[in-house]
Structures are given as structure tokens and as C-alpha cells.
Scaffold this active site. Sequence first.
Site, mmCIF file in Angstrom:
data_model
loop_
_atom_site.group_PDB
_atom_site.id
_atom_site.type_symbol
_atom_site.label_atom_id
_atom_site.label_comp_id
_atom_site.label_asym_id
_atom_site.label_seq_id
_atom_site.Cartn_x
_atom_site.Cartn_y
_atom_site.Cartn_z
ATOM 1 N N LYS A 3 0.851 -1.195 0.000
ATOM 2 C CA LYS A 3 0.000 0.000 0.000
ATOM 3 C C LYS A 3 0.884 1.241 0.000
ATOM 4 C CE LYS A 3 -4.216 1.229 2.548
ATOM 5 N NZ LYS A 3 -4.853 1.037 3.871
HETATM 6 O O1 G3P Z 1 -7.485 2.051 5.698
HETATM 7 C C1 G3P Z 1 -7.826 3.305 5.227
HETATM 8 C C2 G3P Z 1 -9.199 3.836 5.585
HETATM 9 O O2 G3P Z 1 -10.162 2.845 5.501
HETATM 10 C C3 G3P Z 1 -9.245 4.663 6.830
HETATM 11 O O3 G3P Z 1 -10.541 4.962 7.267
HETATM 12 O O4 G3P Z 1 -12.099 5.783 9.003
HETATM 13 O O5 G3P Z 1 -9.647 6.301 9.208
HETATM 14 O O6 G3P Z 1 -11.046 7.416 7.480
HETATM 15 P P1 G3P Z 1 -10.840 6.172 8.292
#
Ligand code: G3P
Length: 214
Positions: free
Chosen positions: A83
Amino acid sequence: MELYIDTANLDQIRQAHGMGVLDGVTTNPTLIAKEGVDYGKRLAEICEVVSGPVSAEVIATTFDEMLAEGKDRATIADNIVVKLPSTVDGLRACKSLSDEGIRTNMTLCFQSLQALMVAKAGAYLVSPFIGRIDDIGEDGMELIVKIRQIYDNYGLPTKILAASIRHPNHLLQCAMVGADVATVPFDVIGKVMNHPLTDSGLERFLADYKKAFG
Ligand code: G3P
């Protein structure tokens, strides 16, 4: 639509795997920090449970360092997907790793043209962050719709992995607009399977049976 879980918590990963709904896992530095474990060791543990793609995010931000870190992570297991951030250095690393047959997930995608560029560089997955766009008062789902159209216009094979999903309605919308994959926090799976009519219906079936047969 494929379903990934967005966590580095082994117990949650095992539970989702046991439910038969899990196609892959996404992790990030925040999720690993939350678990307080060694990133490489945890990735190896996750790959023992899940045979689908497991995203390992690089900590490096420069091309050379991302390349070295990405290659190192890729040795953990065959299903590791590296990633990388959707930056210029990230693009270069995406191109180099893809050319070597290492799959990449281009993260932190907030506009459709970033998605076009990473697809051209050979990305396996692109991760548009729906929830964080909603958080600033815009419509995250519109980004998924635009990327879907661009990829379909040109037959680009990069998979759209909807990320930063916060609730079941995000998941429903993703399925309706044609995201290839959605990565969800563990609690969203439980919420999706929870309906008051399922609970009351079950209660009634059991009460009726008990009344008739004791
Ligand atoms: O893994 C990346 C993403 O899904 C993060 O989500 O909730 O931290 O914006 P969030």
C-alpha cells in the site's frame, strides 16, 4: 463486490473469516499503532488466516525508501499487496513494483484524476476515502462514481477499493455504484446483519414453538 476488513486486529479478522464473508484485509499505520504490535509480524499472522489480498502500507514517503520497504513487505507472503500513498513518489514506486509483479494498493485517493494516474502506473487497487470526504462536507460516493466511469471508459483493470467506510449505508451505496471492493471496520459487518424484524421474527418463531411443544 468483494469485502475486505479494515483492521489489524487478529481476533476481528478470524471472526470475519469464520463468517465466510472475508475476501481480504487492509491495514494502515494507525491501525497497527492501535494494536501496539510489530507491523511485519502482524502481517505474517494475518496472512496465515487470510489467503486473499492483505494490504501492507509503507511508512516511507520517498521513492527509494518506498521501493525498498515495499519489496521487503512483499517477501512476507504471496498475498501481500503493498500500500503506497497516491503521491508522485508513490506513483513511481507503484510503476516499479508493478513491473516486478508486486501488487499495489494506492491509498489516500481523494480525487478522480489521482485514480486515473495510479491505474496508468499499474496499480492493482485504488483506495478512495469516502468517509473522510464526507467529513469535510463533500460527497465521497461521487468520487467512486467518477472513478467507475473513468475506468470503464478506458477498460482500466485497477480495482476500486472503497475505503474509509463508516456505516452500512456507505457499503450499500458502494455496491450500487459498482465499487469492486469495499473495506469495512469490523462493526459494520454486525450492523449489516442486524434488523429488528429479524430479531422479533426469531423471537416469535421460538415462542410459538415453545407454546405448542413445551
Ligand atoms: O485504511 C484506510 C481507511 O479505511 C481509513 O478509514 O475511518 O480512518 O477514514 P478512516
